[in-house]
Design an enzyme around this catalytic site. Sequence first.
Site, PDB file in Angstrom:
ATOM      1  N   LYS A  38       0.804  -1.292   0.043  1.00 33.86           N
ATOM      2  CA  LYS A  38      -0.069  -0.069  -0.011  1.00 33.86           C
ATOM      3  C   LYS A  38       0.965   1.222  -0.061  1.00 33.86           C
ATOM      4  CE  LYS A  38      -0.274  -0.333   5.049  1.00 33.86           C
ATOM      5  NZ  LYS A  38      -1.270  -0.927   6.108  1.00 33.86           N
ATOM      6  N   TYR A 251      15.155  29.896   9.195  1.00 35.59           N
ATOM      7  CA  TYR A 251      13.916  30.488   9.557  1.00 35.59           C
ATOM      8  C   TYR A 251      14.134  30.284  11.043  1.00 35.59           C
ATOM      9  CZ  TYR A 251      11.446  30.253   5.095  1.00 35.59           C
ATOM     10  OH  TYR A 251      11.267  30.362   3.822  1.00 35.59           O
TER      11      TYR A 251
HETATM   12  C1  LIG Z   1      -0.350  -1.860   6.714  1.00 36.57           C
HETATM   13  C2  LIG Z   1      -1.085  -3.342   6.890  1.00 36.57           C
HETATM   14  C3  LIG Z   1      -0.114  -4.326   7.418  1.00 36.57           C
HETATM   15  C4  LIG Z   1       1.353  -4.105   7.198  1.00 36.57           C
HETATM   16  O1  LIG Z   1       1.946  -3.552   8.190  1.00 36.57           O
HETATM   17  P1  LIG Z   1       3.737  -3.839   8.302  1.00 36.57           P
HETATM   18  O2  LIG Z   1       3.974  -3.240   9.705  1.00 36.57           O
HETATM   19  O3  LIG Z   1       4.148  -2.691   7.242  1.00 36.57           O
HETATM   20  O4  LIG Z   1       3.883  -5.028   8.003  1.00 36.57           O
HETATM   21  C5  LIG Z   1      -0.661  -5.535   7.586  1.00 36.57           C
HETATM   22  N1  LIG Z   1      -2.077  -5.622   7.905  1.00 36.57           N
HETATM   23  C6  LIG Z   1      -3.025  -4.548   7.578  1.00 36.57           C
HETATM   24  C7  LIG Z   1      -4.356  -4.815   7.815  1.00 36.57           C
HETATM   25  C8  LIG Z   1      -2.407  -3.387   7.302  1.00 36.57           C
HETATM   26  O5  LIG Z   1      -3.218  -2.408   7.199  1.00 36.57           O
END
Ligand SMILES: *Cc1c(COP(=O)(O)O)cnc(C)c1O
Length: 356
Positions: A38, A251
């Site tokens: 993702k 800044y």
């Molecule tokens: C993002 C996600 C993962 C993976 O998480 P990691 O810590 O990167 O392994 C697994 N399951 C679900 C439902 C997620 O949303």
Amino acid sequence: MKLHFPNSYAEIDLQTITKNIRELKKRTAAKKILSVVKCNGYGHGAVRVAREAEPEVDWFGVAFVDEAIELRMGGIKKPILVFEVPSARTAAAYQTHGLTATISDLAHFSILMDGTKYHLNFDTGMNRLGFSPSKAPEVRKMAIVNQRLICSGIYSHYSMADDPGSKEVEKQLKAFRDVLKHFDEIPLVHICNTGGAVHYDLEEFDMVRTGLTQLGYAAGRVQPDWLEPVLTWKSKVVQVKKVSKGESVSYDATWTAPIDCFIGTIPVGYGDGILRSLSNKLKVSVNGAMYPVVGNVTMDYIMINLGNKKIPVETEVTLLGGDAWSASKWAEEAGSNVHEILTGLSDRMARSYTNY
Ligand SMILES: *Cc1c(COP(=O)(O)O)cnc(C)c1O
């Protein structure tokens, strides 16, 4: 944005992805791996990461339907589980693109189209998405009534698995085991994310879902030595100037030169993914030596204190990975997590792939 003249670039070593997955497989009892890609593969490029991972893994997972469509358009063939809730808008896309939906509410049974595959999601403590465990008998009835849909898995999600020794993991595990008593015949059971897979792996489940391990990181403070970061972020010094004792930099004058020194300006800032909270904290690598960022991180630039070294402009700087700080060190210093650091890397940087 198409980059013609990028000011920084992420070098992504694709073979290291394969290596990291193989190292995980040696250590996990689960027979199957779901690669989570993702958010553009945590900033590494979803399709490129997925193509590299595909021979090594069994499933892919994404947050949203659009991310799954991107994978299909990129030629990814293996099953893709979508974590988000199905809706009237997205229902047809599951069928069109051969995606597996997540059912986390009774209403979802009537939203999905005939023949759609799905996994059930039970909420055992995260309190984000999923059925409450007490709903298990009712969910079972709905699954049986809805023979027009195909149930191919069941899962839950840990809220506190990033580091070892969590009591919450035990609680969630117990709740999940109780749910599973109602769903004996479901072929694919999974609960572990990266933290779970690295610190709490259990033989009784079939698959682990991991985004970070393939990229060379664990999720919490403990970074195992068998993982190797895949991404190195580099830029160049574009200007070097002499600053006299007592002058401030950037800044709000949060840093004042204690003695005369050279300041190097690098064309990356919070617009590229350098958290402003790393102002006066981050160190970057130039020719193998570490130099501190001084003054506030700006949108487009950071400044580093070169001391008495007047390096030439165009000198390469490593910002993250390689011989600079890892994303987990960034996370620790910024009070963030590795996920946020990696997904914060913006589209202003070019991504260049090696070793494929
Ligand atoms: C993002 C996600 C993962 C993976 O998480 P990691 O810590 O990167 O392994 C697994 N399951 C679900 C439902 C997620 O949303």
